[in-house]
Design a protein around this motif. Structure first.
Motif, mmCIF file in Angstrom:
data_model
loop_
_atom_site.group_PDB
_atom_site.id
_atom_site.type_symbol
_atom_site.label_atom_id
_atom_site.label_comp_id
_atom_site.label_asym_id
_atom_site.label_seq_id
_atom_site.Cartn_x
_atom_site.Cartn_y
_atom_site.Cartn_z
ATOM 1 N N PHE A 85 83.079 -71.778 89.786
ATOM 2 C CA PHE A 85 83.044 -70.927 88.602
ATOM 3 C C PHE A 85 83.094 -69.464 89.019
ATOM 4 C CE2 PHE A 85 81.404 -74.304 85.750
ATOM 5 C CZ PHE A 85 80.932 -75.204 86.678
ATOM 6 N N TYR A 88 82.021 -65.693 87.219
ATOM 7 C CA TYR A 88 81.370 -65.011 86.115
ATOM 8 C C TYR A 88 81.561 -63.504 86.282
ATOM 9 C CZ TYR A 88 78.841 -69.230 84.740
ATOM 10 O OH TYR A 88 78.519 -70.497 84.312
ATOM 11 N N GLY A 115 74.734 -56.198 81.425
ATOM 12 C CA GLY A 115 73.876 -57.225 82.010
ATOM 13 C C GLY A 115 74.196 -58.664 81.676
ATOM 14 N N GLU A 116 74.928 -58.929 80.600
ATOM 15 C CA GLU A 116 75.171 -60.329 80.265
ATOM 16 C C GLU A 116 76.181 -60.949 81.221
ATOM 17 O OE1 GLU A 116 76.451 -57.842 78.668
ATOM 18 O OE2 GLU A 116 78.313 -58.332 77.619
ATOM 19 N N MET A 117 75.999 -62.208 81.513
ATOM 20 C CA MET A 117 76.905 -62.955 82.395
ATOM 21 C C MET A 117 77.940 -63.657 81.527
ATOM 22 S SD MET A 117 75.954 -62.830 85.679
ATOM 23 C CE MET A 117 76.164 -64.368 86.549
ATOM 24 N N PHE A 124 81.218 -66.156 81.424
ATOM 25 C CA PHE A 124 82.005 -67.157 82.138
ATOM 26 C C PHE A 124 83.487 -66.809 82.045
ATOM 27 C CE2 PHE A 124 83.615 -71.034 83.647
ATOM 28 C CZ PHE A 124 84.527 -71.548 82.727
ATOM 29 N N ARG A 162 78.846 -75.721 91.689
ATOM 30 C CA ARG A 162 77.911 -76.776 91.314
ATOM 31 C C ARG A 162 78.459 -78.106 91.789
ATOM 32 N NH1 ARG A 162 77.818 -80.494 87.968
ATOM 33 N NH2 ARG A 162 79.633 -79.699 86.839
ATOM 34 N N PHE A 169 73.224 -74.845 90.291
ATOM 35 C CA PHE A 169 74.330 -73.948 90.580
ATOM 36 C C PHE A 169 73.943 -73.056 91.751
ATOM 37 C CE2 PHE A 169 77.358 -74.027 86.930
ATOM 38 C CZ PHE A 169 76.721 -74.997 86.175
ATOM 39 N N ASN A 172 70.144 -79.061 80.411
ATOM 40 C CA ASN A 172 69.692 -78.296 81.572
ATOM 41 C C ASN A 172 69.376 -76.859 81.210
ATOM 42 O OD1 ASN A 172 70.352 -80.549 83.156
ATOM 43 N ND2 ASN A 172 72.458 -79.836 83.403
ATOM 44 N N PHE A 199 67.722 -73.106 83.146
ATOM 45 C CA PHE A 199 67.514 -72.492 84.452
ATOM 46 C C PHE A 199 66.868 -71.119 84.304
ATOM 47 C CE2 PHE A 199 70.609 -75.334 86.571
ATOM 48 C CZ PHE A 199 71.353 -75.758 85.489
ATOM 49 N N LEU A 216 67.088 -63.827 84.466
ATOM 50 C CA LEU A 216 68.151 -64.400 83.641
ATOM 51 C C LEU A 216 67.870 -65.870 83.383
ATOM 52 C CD1 LEU A 216 71.224 -62.872 85.466
ATOM 53 C CD2 LEU A 216 70.519 -62.332 83.150
ATOM 54 N N SER A 253 72.986 -75.352 80.491
ATOM 55 C CA SER A 253 74.261 -76.043 80.665
ATOM 56 C C SER A 253 74.110 -77.474 80.171
ATOM 57 C CB SER A 253 74.722 -76.030 82.132
ATOM 58 O OG SER A 253 73.918 -76.884 82.922
ATOM 59 N N ASN A 260 80.861 -78.046 82.334
ATOM 60 C CA ASN A 260 79.435 -77.750 82.451
ATOM 61 C C ASN A 260 79.124 -76.367 82.965
ATOM 62 O OD1 ASN A 260 79.396 -80.358 81.705
ATOM 63 N ND2 ASN A 260 78.423 -81.151 83.537
ATOM 64 N N GLU A 261 79.853 -75.352 82.489
ATOM 65 C CA GLU A 261 79.501 -73.996 82.891
ATOM 66 C C GLU A 261 78.160 -73.620 82.298
ATOM 67 O OE1 GLU A 261 81.724 -74.724 80.616
ATOM 68 O OE2 GLU A 261 81.969 -73.153 79.113
ATOM 69 N N GLN A 262 77.517 -72.674 82.930
ATOM 70 C CA GLN A 262 76.243 -72.181 82.430
ATOM 71 C C GLN A 262 76.482 -71.075 81.408
ATOM 72 O OE1 GLN A 262 74.177 -71.089 86.116
ATOM 73 N NE2 GLN A 262 72.847 -72.837 85.789
ATOM 74 N N PHE A 263 75.655 -71.077 80.379
ATOM 75 C CA PHE A 263 75.633 -70.007 79.400
ATOM 76 C C PHE A 263 74.358 -69.206 79.630
ATOM 77 C CE2 PHE A 263 79.158 -71.315 76.745
ATOM 78 C CZ PHE A 263 79.295 -72.652 77.070
ATOM 79 N N PHE A 264 74.521 -67.899 79.697
ATOM 80 C CA PHE A 264 73.398 -67.040 80.066
ATOM 81 C C PHE A 264 72.840 -66.270 78.880
ATOM 82 C CE2 PHE A 264 72.967 -67.080 84.667
ATOM 83 C CZ PHE A 264 74.120 -67.742 85.056
ATOM 84 N N GLY A 265 71.552 -65.992 78.949
ATOM 85 C CA GLY A 265 70.937 -65.059 78.031
ATOM 86 C C GLY A 265 71.198 -63.632 78.482
ATOM 87 N N PRO A 266 70.758 -62.656 77.692
ATOM 88 C CA PRO A 266 71.035 -61.251 78.004
ATOM 89 C C PRO A 266 70.190 -60.695 79.147
ATOM 90 C CG PRO A 266 69.709 -61.413 76.022
ATOM 91 C CD PRO A 266 70.057 -62.817 76.409
#
Lengths: 114, 118
Positions: free
Chosen positions: A35, A37, A43-45, A47, A95, A102, B31, B33, B90, B94, B105-111
């Motif tokens: 992946f 990012y 700051g937000e990640m 994809f 992953r 990850f 999941n 994290f 962070l 997922s 299954n990519e991860q989605f992040f918070g701010p």
């Protein structure tokens, strides 16, 4: 052990030019996902793109493409026609398909110059 | 639109305080994290959870604990905050499910929460 290496702490590119961000990985798992990012200064990640280890073709998403060389264990991100909004930190991640964890690289800071 | 939210963007605490960082996702992901991000070190995994009440240590669990009582909520707890825990935290989630036949299954992040411990 799984490991992601990004050897370029910082990169500069002229607007409208293409740039390649390097990523190498280490794993003994036969099946895994790679992946990329983007993290702007806010700051937000975000994809960007995904490559499966068994995918026959390199992944592409708009101006992003992934140069996947499995034998060399590299998964470089290519950004074409750079824009000022591409200035950000870029993280490569992996992953294993046998687990949930990850693994991230240390990131590359990209600056697009007008 | 998928969403991961974190309780605070900025937090300032004193050494020795107990600190709670909350993360909520609305995607029904299995999941979740917690990472901390420090300059030059990238993202380092603190803990993750693959189901309610289940947790696994990541690379740097010392000084932290977690709680997952509900599927959508994953909390990070600093039992006694120290100055070396000043960092960006962070949260991500997922899914185990494939998407369009592919094992994405990519991860989605918070701010993120920028925590400063004085």
């Amino acid at each position: 052990a799984q490991k992601i290496t990004q050897t370029q702490p910082g990169m500069f590119v002229q607007e409208k030019e293409a740039v390649t961000l390097d990523c190498t990985y280490d794993t003994s798992d036969p099946s895994y996902g790679l992946f990329w990012y983007k993290q702007p200064s806010s700051g937000e990640m975000i994809f960007l793109i995904y490559q499966g280890s068994y995918d026959q073709q390199n992944a592409t998403e708009g101006r992003y493409s992934l140069n996947f060389q499995k034998a060399r264990k590299s998964a470089n991100l290519v950004i074409s026609a750079s824009q000022l909004g591409d200035s950000a930190m870029y993280f490569c991640a992996m992953r294993s398909n046998t687990g949930n964890q990850f693994y991230f690289g240390t990131g590359t800071s990209l600056t697009v110059i007008p | 639109d998928v969403k991961v939210t974190q309780s605070s963007r900025y937090l300032v605490k004193r050494t020795g305080e107990k600190v709670f960082l909350e993360c909520v996702q609305d995607m029904d992901h299995e999941n979740m994290f917690w990472y901390r991000q420090d300059p030059g070190l990238g993202l380092r995994l603190i803990y993750f959870s693959y189901d309610v009440k289940m947790k696994e240590k990541g690379d740097i669990p010392e000084g932290y604990s977690v709680s997952r009582e509900k599927k959508e909520r994953f909390s990070l707890i600093l039992e006694s905050a120290s100055t070396n825990q000043t960092s960006m935290y962070l949260c991500a989630s997922s899914s185990l499910k494939t998407r369009s036949g592919r094992y994405y299954n990519e991860q989605f992040f918070g701010p993120g929460t920028r925590l400063t411990v004085l």
